[in-house]
Design a protein around this motif. Sequence first.
Motif, PDB file in Angstrom:
ATOM      1  N   SER A 247       0.518  -1.621   0.514  1.00 13.47           N
ATOM      2  CA  SER A 247      -0.389   0.146  -0.067  1.00 13.47           C
ATOM      3  C   SER A 247       1.114   1.239  -0.029  1.00 13.47           C
ATOM      4  O   SER A 247       0.298   2.007  -0.457  1.00 13.47           O
TER       5      SER A 247
ATOM      6  N   PRO B  12       0.554   2.144 -10.231  1.00 15.32           N
ATOM      7  CA  PRO B  12      -0.017   2.939 -11.759  1.00 15.32           C
ATOM      8  C   PRO B  12      -1.788   2.291 -11.626  1.00 15.32           C
ATOM      9  O   PRO B  12      -2.431   1.767 -11.171  1.00 15.32           O
ATOM     10  N   LYS B  13      -2.025   3.927 -12.226  1.00 15.34           N
ATOM     11  CA  LYS B  13      -3.432   3.881 -12.858  1.00 15.34           C
ATOM     12  C   LYS B  13      -4.029   3.472 -14.143  1.00 15.34           C
ATOM     13  O   LYS B  13      -2.492   3.363 -15.048  1.00 15.34           O
TER      14      LYS B  13
ATOM     15  N   VAL C 255      -8.980   0.097 -14.712  1.00 16.60           N
ATOM     16  CA  VAL C 255      -9.031   0.308 -12.886  1.00 16.60           C
ATOM     17  C   VAL C 255     -11.126   1.052 -12.866  1.00 16.60           C
ATOM     18  O   VAL C 255     -11.926   0.628 -12.359  1.00 16.60           O
TER      19      VAL C 255
ATOM     20  N   LYS D   7     -15.478  -1.294  -8.316  1.00 12.54           N
ATOM     21  CA  LYS D   7     -14.752  -1.399  -7.933  1.00 12.54           C
ATOM     22  C   LYS D   7     -13.343  -1.398  -8.098  1.00 12.54           C
ATOM     23  O   LYS D   7     -12.476  -1.626  -9.202  1.00 12.54           O
TER      24      LYS D   7
ATOM     25  N   LEU E  36     -10.197  -2.375  -8.665  1.00 13.64           N
ATOM     26  CA  LEU E  36      -8.648  -3.951  -9.105  1.00 13.64           C
ATOM     27  C   LEU E  36      -7.730  -3.323  -8.477  1.00 13.64           C
ATOM     28  O   LEU E  36      -7.509  -2.722  -8.210  1.00 13.64           O
ATOM     29  N   LYS E  37      -7.293  -4.620  -7.664  1.00 10.01           N
ATOM     30  CA  LYS E  37      -5.989  -4.308  -7.043  1.00 10.01           C
ATOM     31  C   LYS E  37      -5.077  -4.329  -8.708  1.00 10.01           C
ATOM     32  O   LYS E  37      -5.352  -5.856  -9.184  1.00 10.01           O
ATOM     33  N   ILE E  38      -4.486  -3.833  -8.297  1.00  2.14           N
ATOM     34  CA  ILE E  38      -3.496  -3.841  -9.716  1.00  2.14           C
ATOM     35  C   ILE E  38      -1.792  -4.614  -8.545  1.00  2.14           C
ATOM     36  O   ILE E  38      -1.432  -4.130  -7.974  1.00  2.14           O
ATOM     37  N   SER E  39      -1.994  -5.387  -9.533  1.00  3.96           N
ATOM     38  CA  SER E  39      -0.413  -6.442  -8.752  1.00  3.96           C
ATOM     39  C   SER E  39       0.970  -5.536  -9.596  1.00  3.96           C
ATOM     40  O   SER E  39       1.005  -4.595  -9.943  1.00  3.96           O
TER      41      SER E  39
ATOM     42  N   ALA F 156      -1.208 -14.822 -10.197  1.00  4.21           N
ATOM     43  CA  ALA F 156      -2.349 -13.554 -10.547  1.00  4.21           C
ATOM     44  C   ALA F 156      -2.692 -13.209  -8.925  1.00  4.21           C
ATOM     45  O   ALA F 156      -2.752 -15.058  -7.670  1.00  4.21           O
ATOM     46  N   LYS F 157      -3.668 -12.303  -8.249  1.00  6.15           N
ATOM     47  CA  LYS F 157      -4.280 -12.124  -6.858  1.00  6.15           C
ATOM     48  C   LYS F 157      -5.516 -13.492  -7.040  1.00  6.15           C
ATOM     49  O   LYS F 157      -6.030 -14.486  -5.927  1.00  6.15           O
ATOM     50  N   HIS F 158      -5.990 -13.281  -7.751  1.00  5.57           N
ATOM     51  CA  HIS F 158      -7.989 -14.584  -8.097  1.00  5.57           C
ATOM     52  C   HIS F 158      -7.491 -15.853  -9.389  1.00  5.57           C
ATOM     53  O   HIS F 158      -8.352 -15.862  -9.491  1.00  5.57           O
TER      54      HIS F 158
ATOM     55  N   THR G  23     -12.520 -12.891 -10.036  1.00  4.28           N
ATOM     56  CA  THR G  23     -12.444 -11.266  -9.798  1.00  4.28           C
ATOM     57  C   THR G  23     -11.851 -11.352 -11.345  1.00  4.28           C
ATOM     58  O   THR G  23     -10.714 -12.595 -10.685  1.00  4.28           O
TER      59      THR G  23
ATOM     60  N   ASP H   9      -8.126  -9.783 -12.621  1.00  4.81           N
ATOM     61  CA  ASP H   9      -6.710  -9.183 -12.212  1.00  4.81           C
ATOM     62  C   ASP H   9      -6.525  -8.552 -12.973  1.00  4.81           C
ATOM     63  O   ASP H   9      -6.430  -8.601 -14.555  1.00  4.81           O
ATOM     64  N   VAL H  10      -5.912  -6.815 -12.900  1.00  3.56           N
ATOM     65  CA  VAL H  10      -5.135  -6.661 -13.918  1.00  3.56           C
ATOM     66  C   VAL H  10      -3.652  -6.015 -13.459  1.00  3.56           C
ATOM     67  O   VAL H  10      -2.991  -6.111 -12.001  1.00  3.56           O
TER      68      VAL H  10
ATOM     69  N   ILE I 168      -0.688  -3.476 -15.047  1.00  2.00           N
ATOM     70  CA  ILE I 168       0.353  -2.844 -15.907  1.00  2.00           C
ATOM     71  C   ILE I 168       2.475  -3.245 -15.575  1.00  2.00           C
ATOM     72  O   ILE I 168       2.734  -3.270 -15.008  1.00  2.00           O
TER      73      ILE I 168
ATOM     74  N   THR J  74     -15.906   3.579  -3.335  1.00  2.00           N
ATOM     75  CA  THR J  74     -16.031   1.826  -2.844  1.00  2.00           C
ATOM     76  C   THR J  74     -15.038   1.799  -1.723  1.00  2.00           C
ATOM     77  O   THR J  74     -13.863   1.707  -2.168  1.00  2.00           O
TER      78      THR J  74
END
Lengths: 411, 126, 198
Positions: free
Chosen positions: A171, A176-177, A181, A187, A189-192, A373-375, B49, B51-52, B54, C75
């Motif tokens: 955190s 990066p944006k 997202v 929501k 999204l969790k960017i790795s 990845a996370k999910h 869900t 995942d993204v 960059i 959110t």
Amino acid sequence: MKSKTKSHSGYTGSKLDLTGFHLMFLLFSLALTSIIGLSFIKIFKTYFWEKTHCTILSCKIDHAYKTESSYGIDISYTYTFNGQSYTSDIYQHNYQGSSDYTEIKQIVDQIINNTQVNCYVNPECPQEAYLTRESLWRDGSAILVCQIFTAIGVGGIVFTWRKKNPKKNESNKPKPKSALVTKWYMKPLKISSQHQDFSLNNKRPDSIILKSDSSAIKNLLGGIFATLFWNGIVSVFLSLVLDSFEKGEPNWVLTIFIIPFVLVGLYLILVTFYHFLKLFNARPILTLTPGVTPLGTTTELSWTFRGWMKFIRHLTITLSAREEATYDQGSSSKTDKHTFYEMELFSTNITSEMTAGKVKCAIPQDCMHSFQAKHNKIIWSINVKGNIKLWPNISSKFPFTVLPTDPSDDQ
Amino acid sequence: MNNLSIEIQDNQTAFTPGETMQGTAQWQLDDIPKSVTLNLLWYTQGKGTEDVSIVESIHFDTYAPTDQKPFSITLPNGPYSFSGKLLSIIWALELIVDKGSECHRQEITLSPTGQEITINTSSATV
Amino acid sequence: MTLVSAMKARDNPFAIHRLQQTPYHLADTTWCDLLDKLESFNNRAAVIGQHGSGKTTLLNKLYSRFKAMGRCPVTAFANEDTPLTWRQLKQTLTANPDRQILLLDGACHLGRLTWYRLKRYTHKRQIGLIITTHNPGLLPTAYHCRTDITLLQNILKELLPPHEIPNETSLEKLYQQHNQNIREVLRTLYDQWAYQKK
């Protein structure tokens, strides 16, 4: 520096919640332990009282002892301590009587027929004497059960304050944006923040020993913990039910209510026992040579077993790949798994061939490499299955990383 | 009217791992943008869900409402473009103006064959 | 072993990104009335409903509506596996200084202390707080999400061409099998569609 301090204090909020929760366990167990402990100490002290000859003055069955349906012992005896004569009418400290008439009659007959009767006299207060001493077992075991709650309380608090916030470092990094997202989804999204390393040049270990994705000891310890926790709570209510039956006044409502909980407790015992038996299974040790496995390459899989092998009837080693997708909308997460590649590498029912061996393991070229990845995940694994008659089977999965094709290998 | 586009050299949409992609990012905007960014990213779609990630981000220094900037990105070794039963991995280039107020996205394929990796599978679900 | 060509996950009509694009079907009210009701609660209210009844989907749609109205919503999401900490919530709020409303999915999964801190923090700063939760009690209830077979049919109409929509009997059976949890029905349909040849 400022944000670091802030993040710590923020995390403390949920830590306090957890601490409060575990503190309740701790306080409950401490309160219960002290109540039972006082009774235990009182009984324990009687074991240091002096054994003294006594004369029975009267002994008969009390037909309405404490409740109308329980029987007790109406006794009176005299004894001499330090030259002085005393009389007592206590059979045993905190004696509850019994609903079993035969049992009480047997005790009374034994006392009457015995010419050499002794009682236990409190040397500090000779007026206090019991004919028999209460067993330490009941209160002792109750105190031990209470310690499960103490362990949960203390362990929980220690674990809460020791564990690091896994997302702390993540955190703090600027993320990066992406329009994905902000635009497509509501929501965030969790960017790795950590990219999976697909490079092939940096690490080329000669061989790699694979680790199983499950541990027999961990499963057993988990089973023991769950069993003790569940049955510890259920036993409190079960003892109330048993007491009600002993006193001849069965509490049917509680009995019916507790049946499903007891069944779950029994199931947990069976599962724990199953994991205990599994502990004695032979454990496969797998090695891949070379240790790096890109798509389209062949690696050598060698195996040995640690432990008893002779009871395995059939051994199968397979190479498999599966997709895993976790969906965490709403209040729960669900993970779906789907095996999309499976190849049998080795299969035998000859014991001598099972103990150790080598086999070529070809990773297909036109397939998908490992991905995490996370999910969402793609997991490659070597699966070892050993069938044992009348015993839990060996079933272990050994995940390993399959890398993308090495571009330098392209001809 | 705002107009964003990404032109990849030779209109190529399929790339092999490690290949260098060259192209031009173009925009025609009504106002002067505060920021224009080109992202190379992959994301997932399917039963789980999303995942993204960059992989590379190029920030263009510009104060012109209409401009075009060349770019060159070397693609990584993976993950490959993939579609299974539960998840798809999709690669894309994304041109973003002012943190997402305007966006243009162009999908690309990354794999050794130039085709998305797909699976032929038995109907077993564990 | 029979080999079946699986439908690509991205093409599956029941993939998450497709479900998120379907419109929300409000029961017994209109968007206007719902937004008015929320306004009357100073945008501090709860959307309640059982598992899979569409609370999260409604919150998604509210996000879009508030954004279109220029109300700068932010959110946050919590569930059993990812309970939010107060630090994470505060970070979400402080990272968006223009925010006027926090849409919190899964408020029942916050720690009690975290919930009170969030409630106090947003109240003091006059930030709206719209939450989803299984049971009423945390904030006044603005909308109760309920499911029925008609709702399921309407969702399927958005996702599938008419000739591919399963008949009412099989839908009803599926709906009852999953204890009227539409999310679970859609997940099962995902699996059924995954093996259709494409």
